[in-house]
Design an enzyme around this catalytic site. Structure first.
Site, PDB file in Angstrom:
ATOM      1  N   ASP A  31       0.821  -1.227   0.000  1.00  0.00           N
ATOM      2  CA  ASP A  31       0.000   0.000   0.000  1.00  0.00           C
ATOM      3  C   ASP A  31       0.846   1.265   0.000  1.00  0.00           C
ATOM      4  OD1 ASP A  31      -2.290  -1.649   0.279  1.00  0.00           O
ATOM      5  OD2 ASP A  31      -1.945  -1.730   2.434  1.00  0.00           O
ATOM      6  N   HIS A  52      -4.316  -2.256  -5.942  1.00  0.00           N
ATOM      7  CA  HIS A  52      -3.659  -0.988  -6.237  1.00  0.00           C
ATOM      8  C   HIS A  52      -4.747   0.017  -6.552  1.00  0.00           C
ATOM      9  CE1 HIS A  52       0.142  -3.034  -6.601  1.00  0.00           C
ATOM     10  NE2 HIS A  52      -0.381  -3.863  -7.469  1.00  0.00           N
TER      11      HIS A  52
HETATM   12  P1  GDP Z   1      -0.299   0.006  -3.781  1.00  0.00           P
HETATM   13  O1  GDP Z   1      -0.860  -1.322  -3.410  1.00  0.00           O
HETATM   14  O2  GDP Z   1       1.146   0.137  -3.405  1.00  0.00           O
HETATM   15  O3  GDP Z   1      -0.562   0.376  -5.185  1.00  0.00           O
HETATM   16  O4  GDP Z   1      -1.026   1.093  -2.868  1.00  0.00           O
HETATM   17  P2  GDP Z   1      -2.594   1.339  -2.665  1.00  0.00           P
HETATM   18  O5  GDP Z   1      -3.204   1.729  -3.918  1.00  0.00           O
HETATM   19  O6  GDP Z   1      -3.203   0.227  -1.907  1.00  0.00           O
HETATM   20  O7  GDP Z   1      -2.563   2.546  -1.618  1.00  0.00           O
HETATM   21  C1  GDP Z   1      -2.110   3.780  -1.920  1.00  0.00           C
HETATM   22  C2  GDP Z   1      -3.225   4.786  -1.669  1.00  0.00           C
HETATM   23  O8  GDP Z   1      -2.676   6.071  -1.605  1.00  0.00           O
HETATM   24  C3  GDP Z   1      -4.240   4.868  -2.789  1.00  0.00           C
HETATM   25  O9  GDP Z   1      -5.487   5.222  -2.273  1.00  0.00           O
HETATM   26  C4  GDP Z   1      -3.687   5.959  -3.694  1.00  0.00           C
HETATM   27  O10 GDP Z   1      -4.670   6.598  -4.475  1.00  0.00           O
HETATM   28  C5  GDP Z   1      -3.129   6.883  -2.679  1.00  0.00           C
HETATM   29  N1  GDP Z   1      -1.950   7.647  -3.081  1.00  0.00           N
HETATM   30  C6  GDP Z   1      -0.885   7.250  -3.818  1.00  0.00           C
HETATM   31  N2  GDP Z   1       0.047   8.214  -3.850  1.00  0.00           N
HETATM   32  C7  GDP Z   1      -0.452   9.241  -3.104  1.00  0.00           C
HETATM   33  C8  GDP Z   1       0.051  10.525  -2.724  1.00  0.00           C
HETATM   34  O11 GDP Z   1       1.161  10.921  -3.054  1.00  0.00           O
HETATM   35  N3  GDP Z   1      -0.770  11.281  -1.926  1.00  0.00           N
HETATM   36  C9  GDP Z   1      -1.983  10.869  -1.501  1.00  0.00           C
HETATM   37  N4  GDP Z   1      -2.687  11.678  -0.735  1.00  0.00           N
HETATM   38  N5  GDP Z   1      -2.471   9.664  -1.820  1.00  0.00           N
HETATM   39  C10 GDP Z   1      -1.715   8.872  -2.615  1.00  0.00           C
END
Ligand code: GDP
Length: 424
Positions: free
Chosen positions: A12, A40
């Protein structure tokens, strides 16, 4: 040239966003491990999506999306996911499925549920997607490879073997209905027509693509600390989450992976049980959870509230090292803008000894966080495009962490969108 996008922490970290962003320059995006157990989240011009199986390159017309041999392929979930994006006006992506990928069976999902029930309070916090039973069967050599499902004799013979083993457990350990070989055969036959148009000899395809100078992205799921060998065993996932495994789970030469972009979160979060040294609780945690990610820190697959904590430089330094990091993408930094002061875990105290080396789980259980506190920047940094334009305390936070982890932070993500990125 091959770039891997992988996680430094517990998952995440925002790999989906970074992959979606880097996919602009990629010809091929591949998932090389894991299954539909984690998600994701991607925010782009089509809206907000939670992907579980599809690579995060599916939103571009110019990319081919590949399900590599290392993936736990849940066929109904794959097709439901394709439908969920095309229903929202995303053009049908070009998809290839490795002929060496193996299939998550309905009984894998049942076994996952039965085992969690049996363990009750002592469970591993599985998402019950069948991942652990799937990988166990793969290595016990009773899994079904995509290439096999087109041959009735092969699947019939193996279905008998599967039933002989599984039914002992179903009867005596779980006290649940038994499996029938004919149901297994029927399930697999049902996948033939669905998969046939997409099946591909992926390693040959990628070898040729490499000769042609194509840009390839490997997309990892979860992060270093969930790796079965190098993570917080046994509270780990069942396939390697490391960039090195990209070579195996996609079928490319290890030396082809020239860049490893390790996504590292500006604070910590984790789903499921397991050691988490810099975890915080109560109102402090609730506030960070509410403000975190994009609309709160809740699991993309399960909706479970994530456990929260301050940035853990010990775990992240190790997380980056084990990935073979060339670049760190530092994400969700914008979320911390509300804090007067920001604690950073810079070392662990284990039985009175202070260390910055991440230990094995038995020692980790005894670790207490050693914090240093940095001043906050108390403003919204979303929309900023240049590093110099970030508030001074924000730059100090980034530079402090870069020094602690020892790998270059070359990208800073200050929002969930594709363009919310600062290159450094
Ligand atoms: P992954 O499994 O590594 O792809 O991560 P996830 O998608 O589960 O979690 C990342 C969360 O953070 C998601 O809701 C994204 O939309 C959000 N996100 C990613 N980068 C950023 C950022 O720089 N700022 C904010 N506020 N949210 C972000």
């Amino acid at each position: 040239m091959v770039k891997a996008v992988v996680g430094a922490n517990w998952g995440d970290e925002g790999k989906g966003k970074i992959t979606d962003m880097l996919a602009k320059e990629a010809d091929i995006v591949i998932r090389f491990q894991g299954g539909a157990n984690a998600g994701h989240t991607i925010v782009n011009n089509y809206g907000k999506f939670a992907l579980h199986t599809l690579p995060s390159g599916v939103f571009y017309n110019h990319t081919t999306s590949v399900i590599g041999n290392g993936v736990a392929l849940d066929v109904p979930k794959l097709f439901a996911e394709i439908k969920s994006i095309t229903d929202r006006n995303v053009p049908m992506p070009k998809i290839l499925v490795s002929d060496r990928a193996q299939i998550v069976m309905s009984y894998h999902i049942l076994f996952d549920q039965y085992e969690e029930e049996r363990l009750a309070g002592k469970s591993f916090g599985s998402t019950k997607s069948g991942i652990a039973p799937f990988y166990s069967d793969k290595y016990a050599k009773i899994g079904f490879q995509v290439s096999e499902i087109f041959d009735d004799d092969v699947i019939k013979e193996k279905a008998e073997r599967v039933c002989a083993q599984k039914n002992v457990l179903l009867e005596h350990l779980y006290h649940k209905p038994l499996l029938k070989p004919e149901d297994i055969v029927k399930e697999l036959q049902g996948y033939r027509e669905m998969l046939a148009p997409y099946v591909c000899d992926v390693s040959t395809y990628l070898w040729n693509a490499l000769q042609e100078g194509k840009n390839i992205l490997l997309e990892g799921q979860l992060g270093t600390l969930k790796d079965p060998d190098h993570g917080i065993y046994p509270m780990v996932t069942s396939s390697s989450t490391l960039a090195a495994y990209g070579a195996i789970g996609a079928g490319i030469p290890p030396y082809a992976i020239e860049k490893v972009v390790t996504v590292c979160k500006a604070y910590s979060s984790a789903v499921g049980a397991g050691e988490f040294v810099s975890e915080i609780f109560g109102e402090e945690a609730d506030e960070l959870r509410r403000r975190g990610g994009d609309g709160g820190e809740f699991g993309a697959t399960t909706g479970r509230p994530r456990r929260m904590g301050w940035f853990d430089a010990v775990a992240s330094k190790y997380g980056c090292r084990m990935q073979g990091t060339t670049d760190v993408a530092f994400t969700v930094l914008d979320v911390l803008g509300y804090l007067d002061e920001i604690p950073v875990c810079v070392a662990y105290d284990i039985d009175g000894k202070v260390t910055t080396d991440f230990p094995t789980t038995t020692m980790l259980k005894k670790a207490k966080p050693v914090y240093e506190t940095l001043p906050g920047w108390k403003c919204d940094i979303r929309g900023i495009k240049k590093y110099e334009d970030l508030p001074e305390n924000c730059r100090k936070y980034i530079e402090f962490i870069e020094k602690q982890i020892g790998f270059p932070i070359t990208m800073i993500s200050n929002g969930p969108g594709r363009d919310d990125i600062i290159y450094r």
